[in-house]
Design an enzyme around this catalytic site. Sequence first.
Site, PDB file in Angstrom:
ATOM      1  N   CYS A 162       0.789  -1.234   0.000  1.00 37.99           N
ATOM      2  CA  CYS A 162       0.000   0.000   0.000  1.00 37.99           C
ATOM      3  C   CYS A 162       0.826   1.292   0.000  1.00 37.99           C
ATOM      4  O   CYS A 162       0.489   2.227  -0.754  1.00 37.99           O
ATOM      5  CB  CYS A 162      -1.014  -0.004   1.130  1.00 37.99           C
ATOM      6  SG  CYS A 162      -0.503  -0.796   2.655  1.00 37.99           S
ATOM      7  N   ARG A 164       7.899 -10.799   5.395  1.00 37.96           N
ATOM      8  CA  ARG A 164       7.609 -10.430   6.781  1.00 37.96           C
ATOM      9  C   ARG A 164       8.458 -11.292   7.707  1.00 37.96           C
ATOM     10  O   ARG A 164       8.544 -12.503   7.523  1.00 37.96           O
ATOM     11  CB  ARG A 164       6.112 -10.606   7.087  1.00 37.96           C
ATOM     12  CG  ARG A 164       5.265  -9.621   6.283  1.00 37.96           C
ATOM     13  CD  ARG A 164       3.790  -9.696   6.568  1.00 37.96           C
ATOM     14  NE  ARG A 164       3.061  -8.779   5.694  1.00 37.96           N
ATOM     15  CZ  ARG A 164       1.736  -8.701   5.611  1.00 37.96           C
ATOM     16  NH1 ARG A 164       0.990  -9.490   6.376  1.00 37.96           N
ATOM     17  NH2 ARG A 164       1.161  -7.850   4.787  1.00 37.96           N
ATOM     18  N   GLN A 168       0.642 -11.723  -2.701  1.00 34.81           N
ATOM     19  CA  GLN A 168      -0.792 -11.550  -2.514  1.00 34.81           C
ATOM     20  C   GLN A 168      -1.425 -11.066  -3.812  1.00 34.81           C
ATOM     21  O   GLN A 168      -0.756 -10.436  -4.638  1.00 34.81           O
ATOM     22  CB  GLN A 168      -1.085 -10.508  -1.431  1.00 34.81           C
ATOM     23  CG  GLN A 168      -0.774 -10.947  -0.017  1.00 34.81           C
ATOM     24  CD  GLN A 168      -1.157  -9.879   0.990  1.00 34.81           C
ATOM     25  OE1 GLN A 168      -0.957  -8.691   0.764  1.00 34.81           O
ATOM     26  NE2 GLN A 168      -1.712 -10.296   2.114  1.00 34.81           N
ATOM     27  N   ASP A 228      -2.967  -8.500  -4.272  1.00 39.88           N
ATOM     28  CA  ASP A 228      -3.155  -7.262  -3.537  1.00 39.88           C
ATOM     29  C   ASP A 228      -3.681  -6.172  -4.465  1.00 39.88           C
ATOM     30  O   ASP A 228      -3.193  -6.018  -5.587  1.00 39.88           O
ATOM     31  CB  ASP A 228      -1.795  -6.838  -2.963  1.00 39.88           C
ATOM     32  CG  ASP A 228      -1.931  -5.999  -1.726  1.00 39.88           C
ATOM     33  OD1 ASP A 228      -3.055  -5.850  -1.232  1.00 39.88           O
ATOM     34  OD2 ASP A 228      -0.903  -5.487  -1.246  1.00 39.88           O
ATOM     35  N   HIS A 252      -5.406  -1.931  -4.389  1.00 39.85           N
ATOM     36  CA  HIS A 252      -5.822  -0.747  -3.645  1.00 39.85           C
ATOM     37  C   HIS A 252      -6.644   0.135  -4.567  1.00 39.85           C
ATOM     38  O   HIS A 252      -6.219   0.460  -5.680  1.00 39.85           O
ATOM     39  CB  HIS A 252      -4.606   0.001  -3.094  1.00 39.85           C
ATOM     40  CG  HIS A 252      -3.857  -0.803  -2.085  1.00 39.85           C
ATOM     41  ND1 HIS A 252      -2.764  -1.582  -2.420  1.00 39.85           N
ATOM     42  CD2 HIS A 252      -4.079  -1.012  -0.755  1.00 39.85           C
ATOM     43  CE1 HIS A 252      -2.329  -2.216  -1.346  1.00 39.85           C
ATOM     44  NE2 HIS A 252      -3.111  -1.894  -0.327  1.00 39.85           N
ATOM     45  N   LYS A 259     -14.119  -2.347   8.354  1.00 39.10           N
ATOM     46  CA  LYS A 259     -13.724  -3.425   7.453  1.00 39.10           C
ATOM     47  C   LYS A 259     -14.809  -4.478   7.383  1.00 39.10           C
ATOM     48  O   LYS A 259     -15.686  -4.560   8.248  1.00 39.10           O
ATOM     49  CB  LYS A 259     -12.422  -4.070   7.927  1.00 39.10           C
ATOM     50  CG  LYS A 259     -12.515  -4.705   9.306  1.00 39.10           C
ATOM     51  CD  LYS A 259     -11.208  -5.363   9.724  1.00 39.10           C
ATOM     52  CE  LYS A 259     -11.319  -5.954  11.129  1.00 39.10           C
ATOM     53  NZ  LYS A 259     -10.120  -6.725  11.520  1.00 39.10           N
ATOM     54  N   HIS A 309      -8.450  -1.309   0.719  1.00 39.11           N
ATOM     55  CA  HIS A 309      -7.505  -2.427   0.624  1.00 39.11           C
ATOM     56  C   HIS A 309      -8.315  -3.668   0.273  1.00 39.11           C
ATOM     57  O   HIS A 309      -9.295  -3.981   0.957  1.00 39.11           O
ATOM     58  CB  HIS A 309      -6.797  -2.668   1.964  1.00 39.11           C
ATOM     59  CG  HIS A 309      -6.018  -1.503   2.470  1.00 39.11           C
ATOM     60  ND1 HIS A 309      -4.654  -1.393   2.317  1.00 39.11           N
ATOM     61  CD2 HIS A 309      -6.408  -0.388   3.145  1.00 39.11           C
ATOM     62  CE1 HIS A 309      -4.239  -0.276   2.877  1.00 39.11           C
ATOM     63  NE2 HIS A 309      -5.280   0.358   3.391  1.00 39.11           N
TER      64      HIS A 309
END
Length: 718
Positions: A407, A436, A454, A456, A458, A537, A583
Site C-alpha cells: 500500500c 515479513r 498476494q 493485492d 488498492h 472493514k 484495501h
Amino acid sequence: MAEELGAQLKDVSLKAEKTPAAKGKKKDKKKDGDGGDSGAPLELKPWPDYIQRRIELWDKWKAEYDAEVAAKTPEPIKIKLPYGKEVDGESWRTTPYQVAAGISQGLADNTVIAKVNGEVWDLDRPLEGDVDVLFLKFDDPDGQQVFWHSSAHMLGEAMERHYGGCLCYGPPIESGFYYDMAIEDRQVSSNDFNKLETLTKSIAKDKQPFERLELTKERLLEMFDYNEFKVRILNEKVKTPTTTVYRCGPLIDLCRGPHVRHTGKVKAMTITKNSSTYWEGNANAESLQRIYGISFPDAKQMKEWKKFQEEAAKRDHRKIGKEQELFMFHEESPGSCFFFPKGAFIYNTLIEFIKSEYVKRGFQEVITPNIYNSRLWKTSGHWQHYKDNIFAFDVEKETYALKPMNCPGHCLMFDNRPRSWRELPYRMADFGVLHRNELSGALSGLVRVRRFQQDDAHIFCAVEQISTEIKSCLDFLSTVYTCFGFTFKLQLSTRPPDYMGEIETWDNAEKQLSGALDEFGQPWTLNPEDGAFYGPKIDITITDALNRPHQCATIQLDFQLPERFNLLYNAPDGTEKRPVIVHRAILGSVERMIAVLTENYGGKWPFWLSPRQAVVIPIVPAFDNYAAEVKQKLQGAGVQCDLDTDPGDTLNKKVRNAQLAQYNFILVVGEKEQTNGTVNIRTRDNKVHGEHSTDAVIARFKYFKDNKVTVEESENEF
C-alpha cells in the site's frame, strides 16, 4: 487476566513434539523416550510450598469478601430473559444459575456461561441490579471459549502438581487451549501426557468449584511473589487498582474470567501436543514449556473430534505437498517456499485466474520495488507499529527494508502527478513479492511464511464511491470462492474506541458498507467496535470441505494513509479533496490459499487447477511412439499431460500409480486407438469413459478448463 493477555501473543514454538491428537494414548507402558511412561511420579509429594501459602491468603481474603457481600442489603431487581420473559430477583443474592434452574433444570445443567447485559458472567456470581440475561451453551462461540478457558485452568492445576514450575499464560485458542510454564529442572515430554490426563480426570471427578475474587494489586503481588512472570504481568499489564483471580482446587491464578461452575462440567479432555516457546513471543526472553489440549462437555464430541483430526491429518497440505512433489522448504531459507514445477503450475494458475478477472473489473496491474527507504514506512506508520516484522538493513548509512505490504508504494504512485475526479476510482493491482520477519517458531508450512505474494489491490476512490466499490469487491470474492466450492460468512467491523479521523466520515463509510452488504443479498452480522483504527472493514470467513473456517480475503477502508501521504484529487467543483483507499485481496496470500485449497480438495485437484490433468499410458512398448504423439498433441493444446512408458511396470501397475498420483484422466492407448486416432479414458476413481477421439478429448478438456468445472462434473460426465 493472564489468559486474555496470552491469547494476544504469537504462538512461537521452538521445537514441537510430534504427538498427533488423533492417535489414542497406548495403555501399555514403554521405556522413557519411546512414547511411554516418563518415570516421574504422578504428582509431587509434597506439593510446592507456594500452593499452600496461596490458599491461606485466599481463604483469609475470600472470607472478608463474603462478609462484605453478606452485609449488602438485597434489593428487588428485574431480570429480562429472551423472548420478552421477565422474572424477579434480589441484588447480591440471585445468580444466573438460579434463574436458569427456575426455568428448567436441563437448561441450568447444559448452560456453560451466562451473558449479563452483553458481558459474559459466572453462573454462580450474584446479579447486582436490573439486567438482561442470556444462557450460552457449548455451541455458542463465547460459551466454547469460556469452556476451554476453564479447561486451561484444570491443565494448569495438573501442571503445578506434576512439575511444580511457575505458570505463565494459559488462554483458550481457536481450537482448545494451552498453558505455558517455566520449569527449571525438567523438559516437558509427550511421555508426560498420560500422567497429566490422569490428573485432569481426577480434577474433573472432584467437581472443584470455580470461585472468583477481586483483589488489590498490592495483595496480588503478595500472593504471587514466588512467580516472577505473574509479578511482571501485574506491574506491566494491570493498569487498574484491582483485578480478579480465580480458584479451582489448589490452583489460584490471575484471570479476568468467567468460568464454568465446576470442573466436573468437563467430561472429556486430552493433551494434544507440547512445544517450547518464549515469554511473550520475545526470542530474547526466557524459554518456557507450552502444553496444548482440547476438551468437550461430552465424550461423544471428543470421539468425533479425534475422527476429524484423522481426516485432517490425511489432508495436511505439507503431507500432500510432499507426496505430489508440489513444494518444499529448506533450512537455508526458512519460511520461504520452493515450488516444484507442479506446484508452480498451481501458483501461476491462481494468479492467472485473478488477472483474468482484473480485465473484466477495471483493475490495472502495476509493478513496484521490493526495497524502500525506512522513511516510507515511517510516513505510513508501519515502522512505528510493525518494525519487528520488517526485514531491515543498512546501505550507505541509510536504513532500507524489504516491503511487507504494497500500500505505501501504491500511495507514491497515486501521488506521482495531480489527479482528477475523472480518474476515480483508480484501481491498482500488484502481485509483488512481500517479506515479513515471522519468528522461526511461528512458521507453519504454507500457512505462515516469510516470503509470499498476494493478489493485492488498492482502490483510490471518492467517499461517495465507497458503496459501489464495495459491492464490486463482494461480487469479485463471490465469483472466486464459488469457483473453489467455498461458502463464506460476512461480518462488518465498525469504529473502535481508538479510531482516528472524523466521526462523520466513519458514520458515512459504515452506512455505505452496511448498504452494500444489504444489496449483496447474503446474510451478514455486525461486529461492533472491532474495525481497525484507520477504518471499518468487512471480515470474510470461508468454510472448507471439513467445515473449518479460514480468513483469507480482505476488504478494508482506510482514511489514514491518504492523510499520511497527503493524497489529493481535483473535485468537480474545483476544490481539492482527499480520496479513501479500499484495501482488497481475494486470495490473500497465494501461499496460504494453496494450503487451504490443498486440504479442501484433499489433493484431488479440479481439472483446471490440476498439475496432473492427464497421463498417457501405452498397453505395450510397441505403442510408445503413438502415446508420445498423443501427449505432444495434448500439451500443444495446453493440457498438463505426462507419459508413462516405464517398461518395468505392468499396465495395471501404471494405471494404479496414475490414480494414486491423482491424475484427473488416464489415457490408455493400444493398437485399436492408434488405428482410430483415439484414446481410452478412465478417471483416478476408476470410472471408465471408453474410447474417444483425441480431438474430442482436447475439446472436452478445454471446456473443463475454460469453465473451471468441478471435479464431479468433469470426471463423472465426460
